[in-house]
Design an enzyme around this catalytic site. Structure first.
Site, PDB file in Angstrom:
ATOM      1  N   PHE A 102       9.803  33.490 -12.038  1.00 12.84           N
ATOM      2  CA  PHE A 102      10.697  32.351 -12.221  1.00 12.84           C
ATOM      3  C   PHE A 102      11.817  32.781 -13.170  1.00 12.84           C
ATOM      4  CE2 PHE A 102      11.945  28.220 -13.953  1.00 12.84           C
ATOM      5  CZ  PHE A 102      11.991  27.441 -12.816  1.00 12.84           C
ATOM      6  N   ASP A 117       1.905  34.066 -16.360  1.00 16.03           N
ATOM      7  CA  ASP A 117       2.405  32.695 -16.276  1.00 16.03           C
ATOM      8  C   ASP A 117       1.591  31.973 -15.196  1.00 16.03           C
ATOM      9  OD1 ASP A 117       3.830  30.332 -15.830  1.00 16.03           O
ATOM     10  OD2 ASP A 117       5.714  31.260 -16.450  1.00 16.03           O
ATOM     11  N   TYR A 123       2.833  19.946 -16.062  1.00 13.99           N
ATOM     12  CA  TYR A 123       3.454  18.896 -15.235  1.00 13.99           C
ATOM     13  C   TYR A 123       3.483  19.246 -13.755  1.00 13.99           C
ATOM     14  CZ  TYR A 123       7.499  21.949 -15.910  1.00 13.99           C
ATOM     15  OH  TYR A 123       8.323  23.033 -15.974  1.00 13.99           O
ATOM     16  N   LYS A 124       2.923  20.409 -13.373  1.00 18.96           N
ATOM     17  CA  LYS A 124       2.856  20.716 -11.936  1.00 18.96           C
ATOM     18  C   LYS A 124       1.493  20.230 -11.424  1.00 18.96           C
ATOM     19  CE  LYS A 124       6.485  24.103 -12.180  1.00 18.96           C
ATOM     20  NZ  LYS A 124       6.819  25.349 -12.853  1.00 18.96           N
ATOM     21  N   ARG A 178       9.590  23.491  -0.018  1.00 19.86           N
ATOM     22  CA  ARG A 178       8.231  23.678  -0.548  1.00 19.86           C
ATOM     23  C   ARG A 178       7.392  22.411  -0.343  1.00 19.86           C
ATOM     24  NH1 ARG A 178       8.522  25.853  -6.650  1.00 19.86           N
ATOM     25  NH2 ARG A 178       9.464  23.786  -6.940  1.00 19.86           N
TER      26      ARG A 178
HETATM   27  C1  LIG Z   1       8.121  25.599 -13.602  1.00 19.45           C
HETATM   28  C2  LIG Z   1       8.172  26.937 -14.240  1.00 19.45           C
HETATM   29  C3  LIG Z   1       8.798  27.132 -15.487  1.00 19.45           C
HETATM   30  C4  LIG Z   1       9.524  26.014 -16.163  1.00 19.45           C
HETATM   31  O1  LIG Z   1       9.595  26.160 -17.563  1.00 19.45           O
HETATM   32  P1  LIG Z   1       9.921  24.885 -18.471  1.00 19.45           P
HETATM   33  O2  LIG Z   1      10.107  25.392 -19.825  1.00 19.45           O
HETATM   34  O3  LIG Z   1       8.766  23.938 -18.335  1.00 19.45           O
HETATM   35  O4  LIG Z   1      11.159  24.242 -17.919  1.00 19.45           O
HETATM   36  C5  LIG Z   1       8.717  28.397 -16.049  1.00 19.45           C
HETATM   37  N1  LIG Z   1       8.100  29.426 -15.436  1.00 19.45           N
HETATM   38  C6  LIG Z   1       7.514  29.266 -14.211  1.00 19.45           C
HETATM   39  C7  LIG Z   1       6.829  30.420 -13.558  1.00 19.45           C
HETATM   40  C8  LIG Z   1       7.553  28.026 -13.573  1.00 19.45           C
HETATM   41  O5  LIG Z   1       7.020  27.882 -12.364  1.00 19.45           O
END
Ligand SMILES: *Cc1c(COP(=O)(O)O)cnc(C)c1O
Length: 364
Positions: free
Chosen positions: A80, A151, A176-177, A323
């Site tokens: 990400f 992650d 939050y996912k 998705r």
């Molecule tokens: C959703 C996601 C994020 C988002 O980071 P936030 O600090 O919560 O905005 C970061 N890394 C990955 C791999 C994600 O899927």
């Protein structure tokens, strides 16, 4: 309800005494322990707070310091972007000749060598749902003398994770996912127990101090996972997360995973037959796929808006990926049949081809 109780009965009546009387200060560790149970980690190894982006920085900076003679951070181009951005920012701040090596996901194993300080990966690709082999890559990293930062944004609550069994050093994730903590819910960080007291927190905030309320002028890290705290935790957001975690009590992750696979296999089979103009952007083998399925179509954005207008809610990732998440906590096979009926109807009749579906919103 839980948020309302926290606001009215706790905050409304107790004011700041709620930090003690309602146990607000202890929530970060309590919720961390509950998340630990979902990702194969022991009590006292996970703490909740801040955002995932911040937790990536904390984990990476701590891991890098533990391999002072090495200068390479290894990641992949399926990571990400924020994870890569934080690595780039940290490299700039340190200004010690570090480099971020980004390879294709299938080339990660071959790129692990004695120059690598930290292997930083997202287990399940946010776009394609391709899943790395956490155990094998962690073992390869350790064999080369490197540390790992995993992650778990698309893993926690989506599939079984075994942080202890895989020997992962650091892990981070959001709530939050798949954990359903609500928009902007706080993130979590894991540090393997034997490294916890060796970590030097780069973000040395007062709540990670050994005695925050002594208000010493000098920073002394607390012992254990507590030193990964930074500042005041978001109590209202943690109340929502706590209610979400109640739902996870007693959920068997292996069972959840097999049901999730059954749903996604059903979806892919139906899409194969009925939607010839889309292509599968996720691995076909469910064992190497996370809990979502990505479909490609040049008009993916407009198609997703047409789906959302019909209450089939997924999202879109540029340039052309739609998705769809498969979580058996609230989806059943008939929902999948319905979703594919709607998708096929939209594609067959070009129902996506309307100006309002092409208008890009701020969040896609
Ligand atoms: C959703 C996601 C994020 C988002 O980071 P936030 O600090 O919560 O905005 C970061 N890394 C990955 C791999 C994600 O899927």
């Amino acid at each position: 309800m839980r948020v309302q109780t926290t606001m009215l009965d706790e905050w409304g009546k107790l004011l700041i005494t709620g930090w003690n009387k309602a146990g607000w200060m202890a929530k970060s560790t309590q919720l961390g322990d509950r998340i630990a149970g979902l990702v194969g980690a022991p009590d006292g190894s996970v703490i909740v707070g801040d955002t995932l982006t911040i937790k990536v920085y904390q984990a990476l900076s701590a891991a890098l310091e533990m391999r002072p003679e090495r200068r390479v951070i290894l990641s992949d181009n399926g990571n990400f972007p924020t994870d890569l951005y934080m690595a780039q920012g940290l490299i700039g701040t340190l200004d010690k000749g570090y480099s971020l090596k980004v390879v294709a996901p299938e080339d990660v194993a071959g790129a692990i060598d004695e120059t690598v300080a930290v292997v930083m990966l997202t287990e399940v690709d946010y776009q394609s749902a391709r899943k790395h082999d956490m155990a094998a890559l962690t073992a390869a990293a350790h064999a080369a003398g490197a540390l790992t930062v995993w992650d778990l944004a698309h893993s926690a609550g989506a599939l079984p994770v075994d942080l202890t069994g895989t020997g992962a050093d650091f892990a981070v994730g959001c709530t939050y996912k798949y954990l359903n903590g609500g928009p902007g819910a706080p993130a979590f960080i894991y540090v393997t127990p034997h490294l916890q007291n060796a970590v030097r927190p780069a973000l040395s905030g007062w709540l990670g101090h050994e005695a925050p309320f002594a208000f010493d002028l000098d920073y002394r890290p607390d012992t254990g996972i507590n030193r990964m705290r930074i500042g005041t935790p978001p109590v209202l957001a943690m109340a929502a997360l706590e209610a979400a975690l109640d739902i996870w009590e007693g959920v068997d992750m292996a069972e959840l995973r097999s049901e999730s696979i059954a749903l996604s296999e059903l979806f892919i089979g139906l899409v194969d037959r009925r939607c010839p103009t889309v292509t599968l952007a996720s691995p076909r083998n469910p064992a190497t796929r996370g809990a979502h399925v990505a479909l490609r179509h040049p008009e993916g954005y407009a198609i997703m808006q047409a789906l959302i207008a019909r209450d089939v809610i997924g999202d879109f990732r540029a340039p052309d990926v739609m998705r769809f998440g498969f979580t058996p906590m609230y989806l059943e096979p008939n929902n999948i049949h319905h979703a594919v009926d709607v998708l096929a109807e939209i594609l067959d009749n070009r129902l996506w081809d309307r100006p309002e579906y092409r208008k890009k919103a701020a969040v896609t």
